[in-house]
Write a protein that holds these residues in place. Structure first.
Motif, PDB file in Angstrom:
ATOM      1  N   ASN A  92       0.874  -1.165   0.000  1.00 37.29           N
ATOM      2  CA  ASN A  92       0.000   0.000   0.000  1.00 37.29           C
ATOM      3  C   ASN A  92       0.914   1.218   0.000  1.00 37.29           C
ATOM      4  N   LEU A 113      -0.232   4.291  -1.434  1.00 38.00           N
ATOM      5  CA  LEU A 113      -1.088   5.379  -1.909  1.00 38.00           C
ATOM      6  C   LEU A 113      -0.585   6.750  -1.480  1.00 38.00           C
ATOM      7  N   ASN A 114       0.081   6.815  -0.324  1.00 39.42           N
ATOM      8  CA  ASN A 114       0.578   8.098   0.182  1.00 39.42           C
ATOM      9  C   ASN A 114       2.078   8.252   0.018  1.00 39.42           C
ATOM     10  N   GLY A 115       2.687   7.384  -0.780  1.00 37.97           N
ATOM     11  CA  GLY A 115       4.136   7.422  -0.959  1.00 37.97           C
ATOM     12  C   GLY A 115       4.539   6.609  -2.161  1.00 37.97           C
ATOM     13  N   GLU A 116       5.616   5.841  -2.002  1.00 36.05           N
ATOM     14  CA  GLU A 116       6.072   4.998  -3.099  1.00 36.05           C
ATOM     15  C   GLU A 116       6.963   3.884  -2.588  1.00 36.05           C
ATOM     16  N   ASP A 134       3.071   3.354  -6.658  1.00 37.36           N
ATOM     17  CA  ASP A 134       2.402   4.300  -5.769  1.00 37.36           C
ATOM     18  C   ASP A 134       0.916   3.982  -5.593  1.00 37.36           C
ATOM     19  N   ASP A 161      -2.174   0.828  -4.218  1.00 41.03           N
ATOM     20  CA  ASP A 161      -2.513  -0.135  -3.188  1.00 41.03           C
ATOM     21  C   ASP A 161      -3.040  -1.377  -3.886  1.00 41.03           C
ATOM     22  N   HIS A 205       8.858   4.724   1.028  1.00 39.21           N
ATOM     23  CA  HIS A 205       8.618   6.074   1.518  1.00 39.21           C
ATOM     24  C   HIS A 205       7.114   6.199   1.738  1.00 39.21           C
ATOM     25  N   CYS A 206       6.704   6.305   2.990  1.00 39.81           N
ATOM     26  CA  CYS A 206       5.281   6.396   3.351  1.00 39.81           C
ATOM     27  C   CYS A 206       4.487   5.263   2.702  1.00 39.81           C
ATOM     28  N   ALA A 207       4.978   4.046   2.824  1.00 35.74           N
ATOM     29  CA  ALA A 207       4.340   2.878   2.210  1.00 35.74           C
ATOM     30  C   ALA A 207       4.400   1.701   3.172  1.00 35.74           C
TER      31      ALA A 207
END
Length: 90
Positions: free
Chosen positions: A21, A23-26, A51, A53, A80-82
């Protein structure tokens, strides 16, 4: 952000897919030789970011959408944010 690196695994397939997931990062992946060095064409800068989900999201690189020929490799995942759940080689 962070990284996760596998032990050497047998790349006995052509595709690398991931359940993540992002969606807010990679999420990106590097393919390394058994010494831990990036294989040319499979480095971090060449990996196309994931990037979304989902499950079975295919990992690709700028010039490659298949893994290097069979043999042992390591995979270094960059997040990163994932959230990272699993990967498969098929």
């Amino acid at each position: 952000g962070g990284t996760v690196e596998t032990k050497p695994v047998l790349a006995d397939g052509q595709r690398l897919s991931v359940n993540t997931n992002a969606l807010n990062g990679e999420l990106r992946a590097e393919i390394l030789d058994t010494e831990g060095n990036p294989i040319p064409g499979y480095g971090l800068e060449a990996c196309l970011p994931i990037d979304g989900d989902g499950v079975r999201q295919v990992v690709s690189w700028k010039m490659q959408d298949r893994l290097p020929s069979s043999g042992y490799v390591q995979i270094r995942w960059h997040l990163h944010c994932a959230s990272f759940y699993s990967y498969a080689i098929s």
